[in-house]
Structure formats: structure tokens, C-alpha cells
Design an enzyme around this catalytic site. Sequence first.
Site, PDB file in Angstrom:
ATOM      1  N   HIS A   4     -10.579  -4.667  12.237  1.00  8.92           N
ATOM      2  CA  HIS A   4      -9.494  -5.266  11.460  1.00  8.92           C
ATOM      3  C   HIS A   4      -8.992  -6.466  12.253  1.00  8.92           C
ATOM      4  CE1 HIS A   4      -5.237  -5.022   9.617  1.00  8.92           C
ATOM      5  NE2 HIS A   4      -6.058  -5.575   8.745  1.00  8.92           N
ATOM      6  N   SER A  62       0.881  -6.972  11.509  1.00 10.46           N
ATOM      7  CA  SER A  62       1.687  -7.924  10.752  1.00 10.46           C
ATOM      8  C   SER A  62       2.802  -8.499  11.628  1.00 10.46           C
ATOM      9  CB  SER A  62       2.294  -7.225   9.535  1.00 10.46           C
ATOM     10  OG  SER A  62       3.076  -8.117   8.783  1.00 10.46           O
ATOM     11  N   ASP A  96      -9.610 -11.236   8.012  1.00 12.85           N
ATOM     12  CA  ASP A  96      -9.074  -9.873   8.034  1.00 12.85           C
ATOM     13  C   ASP A  96     -10.046  -8.767   8.433  1.00 12.85           C
ATOM     14  OD1 ASP A  96      -6.654  -8.349   7.549  1.00 12.85           O
ATOM     15  OD2 ASP A  96      -7.662  -7.483   5.832  1.00 12.85           O
ATOM     16  N   ARG A 108       0.828  -1.203   0.000  1.00 13.79           N
ATOM     17  CA  ARG A 108       0.000   0.000   0.000  1.00 13.79           C
ATOM     18  C   ARG A 108       0.866   1.258   0.000  1.00 13.79           C
ATOM     19  NH1 ARG A 108      -2.410   1.459   3.875  1.00 13.79           N
ATOM     20  NH2 ARG A 108      -1.372   0.234   5.490  1.00 13.79           N
ATOM     21  N   LYS A 142      -1.556 -13.509  13.597  1.00 12.11           N
ATOM     22  CA  LYS A 142      -3.024 -13.465  13.513  1.00 12.11           C
ATOM     23  C   LYS A 142      -3.578 -14.569  12.603  1.00 12.11           C
ATOM     24  CE  LYS A 142      -4.847 -10.243  11.045  1.00 12.11           C
ATOM     25  NZ  LYS A 142      -5.373  -8.990  10.479  1.00 12.11           N
ATOM     26  N   THR A 143      -3.002 -14.687  11.412  1.00  8.35           N
ATOM     27  CA  THR A 143      -3.498 -15.682  10.454  1.00  8.35           C
ATOM     28  C   THR A 143      -3.225 -17.089  10.947  1.00  8.35           C
ATOM     29  OG1 THR A 143      -3.154 -14.161   8.612  1.00  8.35           O
ATOM     30  CG2 THR A 143      -3.352 -16.495   8.075  1.00  8.35           C
ATOM     31  N   LYS A 177      -8.612  -2.451   0.728  1.00  8.35           N
ATOM     32  CA  LYS A 177      -8.554  -1.610   1.919  1.00  8.35           C
ATOM     33  C   LYS A 177      -9.355  -0.322   1.752  1.00  8.35           C
ATOM     34  CE  LYS A 177      -6.117  -4.251   4.581  1.00  8.35           C
ATOM     35  NZ  LYS A 177      -6.818  -4.988   5.671  1.00  8.35           N
ATOM     36  N   ARG A 186       1.529 -12.207  -2.195  1.00  8.83           N
ATOM     37  CA  ARG A 186       0.155 -12.406  -1.756  1.00  8.83           C
ATOM     38  C   ARG A 186      -0.617 -13.358  -2.672  1.00  8.83           C
ATOM     39  NH1 ARG A 186      -1.905  -9.676   3.034  1.00  8.83           N
ATOM     40  NH2 ARG A 186      -0.369  -8.081   3.554  1.00  8.83           N
TER      41      ARG A 186
END
Length: 525
Positions: free
Chosen positions: A212, A230, A249, A54, A234-235, A193, A314
Site C-alpha cells: 500500500h 492518510s 496507491d 469504507r 504520500k500523494t 480495496k 474523491r
Amino acid sequence: MMNNYSSQDFLSVARRITYDATIPELLEEAVRNHEGRLSDKGAICVTTGKHTGRSPKDRFIVDTPDIHDLIHWSNTNQPCSENTFNRLYEKMKDYAKDHQLFVTDALVGADPAYKLQIKCINEHAWHHLFLKQLFIRPKTKLTTPAEFTLICMPSVKANPIEDGTHSETFIIVNFSKKMVLIGGGAYAGEMKKAIFSVMNFILPQRGVLSMHCSANVGKDGNSALFFGLSGTGKTTLSADPNRSLIGDDEHGWSEHGIFNVEGGCYAKTIKITPESEPEIYNAIQYGTVLENVYINPYTREPDFFDARFTQNTRTAYPIENITNAIVPSMAGHPNAIIFLTADAFGVLPPIAKLTKEQAMYHFLSGYTSKVAGTERGITEPQATFSIGFGEPFFPLPPLQYARLLGEKINQYNTSVYLVNTGWTGGPYGVGKRMELKYTRAMISAALDGKLDDVTWTKHEYFQLNIPDSCPGVPSEVLNPENTWMDKKAYKNQAEKLVRLFAENVKRFAGEMPDEILNAGPRLEE
């Protein structure tokens, strides 16, 4: 004739429009237009040029009288004029006169009461495929007008001097015109986003907390939320074979329960293997998108360990590609919330239970840390704070989200835990990363209610309640100070982090209520 800035107006001049293309059609178009190449499994592999992540400095919100007082203007919510928006809209419209466009209507928000219909307009077939995978595909053709329009044309570039932008790249959200313009960059995450930011504007004004975070649900129906920046896990930690995935997400929390904002996942692929991330690895199937992933030109096999384009490789795929995902992606009110932090100072406890006020404080703080080697110039642990664990995507004042969180916790008696997946026994370079098996055991204990009857000890500096015992975890691990050989060094590092927390909350001076402020870390007088 005055321009009405609508999707109908925009599309009226397009040279050619392809409506509602299927996944195979978009794959064929992408290959025919040399936008990417097919992998051995039938995923489209694309590169995005200079933008492989981003571009927050190029993101703007159009400052209009009707929304001016609603927005939390900041470095992440930068204002731009209506004139800037109008000029770039006209540039995109002129470009459309000579080019093909891909158009479809999609939905965001799995809860029917809070869904938003988006008209997606793209110049690239692979971008359109990305949105087909990430947003919710309607089961039948939508006959109602779209509520918001997303236009993405990377070939259209801004002139900073003429257009009032910072560079040739622009991401502009216009809440008054209900339109998003994206140009000058091909990184697909900007589209995802931007619409998340739109939902973060709309939902809280309807009493829904937008978040989020990732979410899953157990066989007993108890759901859980996982917040984290990040690198916090989390994932990995929300992907539990014994629980069903709601989403990875973006979520909303309404009076009905929690719901996924999206219909797909946008997962990092760097260094994934079938063993390390089986759900993500196996989800990369026909029709998915591989972004900035190198593929062998002969075998067409992706090399997930090759970072020649970026570390931020990604993949985008529909949530149905995850075997234990639930569709529609909704569940009841969460019985537990997990705030994940990777503390490189090694001083936060591996798990602590938070009061409502502490939950609001740590939600507003959104703490984790960067370590040496992650970015140029970082030679020692560097604290990072991000409101709501996703500051760039929240257009409203931070306390508006925090108050909603507090109200939901109260109303539904939700337990909140702070979990440190970072270092123990010393800071980064001295101590070691918390063992994943211990973190999983602590989270399982929290979600299964096995911490309800244990005794707790309050930490001296962080005011956090630490369990004296936890199934599957050695008791000496639970208190971080016990894992340090040098107690004085621990005290120094803990005091340093407390001061960083205190410095960060100064930005809420005069706004943060005392009961929240006093719930944060503090040094003894």
C-alpha cells in the site's frame, strides 16, 4: 439443482445485461438513471448516502477449510460462514432478475506475469465507470475466463439477524469461490480495496510483495516507494515534476521490479486548487468520477472547499490523465523506500536511515498520529499504528509481508528512510509542522544519493541514524531535540512515544524475531 456460484450462473438470470459499455455510454446511463449529474468539464458527480468512506466493521472473509490456516484472523479480517455468503449471493441473484446489470472484464496488475482478470458486475452505471477508470483496461477483448468476480449491488441489503452480518452493509471476500460481494452501501472505494485485498492474498504466495504505497521513477531509471497513512503527505511528495508517476496507491514488487496494481488513481479532492495539487486538479476531465463533491447547480463547477457531504471527497481517473505518468506502470527495483509519518508528538527526526531490521519493525508498526480536531473526542495527539501502512487490506499474517520486504531490501540493496512530515520544535499545538520545502529537500537528497557520504548520529531513544547535514536543510532542524526550547519536555514526549511503540508490538508477542524487536525504539535501562 445445486448452485455453482459462478459469474455465468449469476448472469444467467439477469433481466438485461449491458456488456463492455464505453465511457460515453456509461455517462449517459448514469445521467438517465439519475445516479449523478455532469460537471462543467464532463465528470460525473455522485453522492453515496450514509457511507462516505469504507465500512471496516462490515467487511468479512468467508472462512473455509482450504484458507482457514492462511488468514490472519483479526478485527480487520473478520470471518463469516459460507451460509452467510450463500444467502447474500441468492439475494443479489434474485435482485438481478428484475434489473439491468453492467458487465465487463478488466485487469489488475501491470506486470503481465502477475495480472489478474476480474469480471466486474454492477447495478449502477457510475460504479461501472469507476471500475473502468481504476482498473486496467485491456487493449483487446479478453477471451479467457475471468479469475475473480466482483459483484456490487448497493440496493441489496443484508438482514443482520438472518444473514449473520453486523448491519445491512456487507463486503464479503470468498477466496474459495473467487468472488467478492458488496451490498448495502454505495461508497466506491469498497470495490477498489476489496480487489486490493485479493491481490494481497494472491501475490505474496507467489513471492511478490504487495504494498500500500505510491511509486515514482527518476530520469535515471531509479524508482522509489512512498508508504504512509492518510495525512502524511504520500500523494503530495510522490508527485514530483522531475520524476514520473508509476502509481499513487497500490503496487507489487516482483523479480522484474515494481508494478502498479491499478490503472487509475482515486485521489482526495478536499481543498485542492490548481496551485496546491495541479496534477490531480488537471486530471479531472471528461469521464472521470467525482464522489461526494458538491457542484454548483447552475454553473456545474465543483466546489472542492465544500465539505457538506464529507471531508473524504474523491475523484477517480485513469493514470493517463497525469501528464508525467508512465504506462505500462512498471519500473525497475527501487533504490529507495520512504516511510512517511506525521508525528504530532514532535519527537521523531525529520529523516533517518533504517537498517533492514528497522525497516521491518517500522513496516509492521505503520505509525502516524491523529491530532485534535480530526475526530470527535480527540483532544491531544493520538498514536495510530497500522501494519504495512494499510492494515485493513492485508489478509495474510503480517510477518509474511515483513519478511518479503526484508528479503527484497537485501536482494536489491534498497535504502530505506523514515521521514517525519509532522511537528518540530514541540508537539501539536506548541511546535509547527515541518516545512514542506525541507521535507522535499531531504527526500530529494535521499533519492539522489546525496546522503551517501554524510556522517550520522544515533538517536538516544529511537535508535535511528540521523544525518548531521543535508543539502537545503538547516543542520539544527535534523535533530528534533535541538528544535525544542524545553529539553525535559522533549524527553518526556519521546519516552511516551517509545512506550506506545512498545505497547503496540505486544500484539506480535512470540512471533516477532528478536532481531526485529530489538531494532525498535527503546528506553535506556
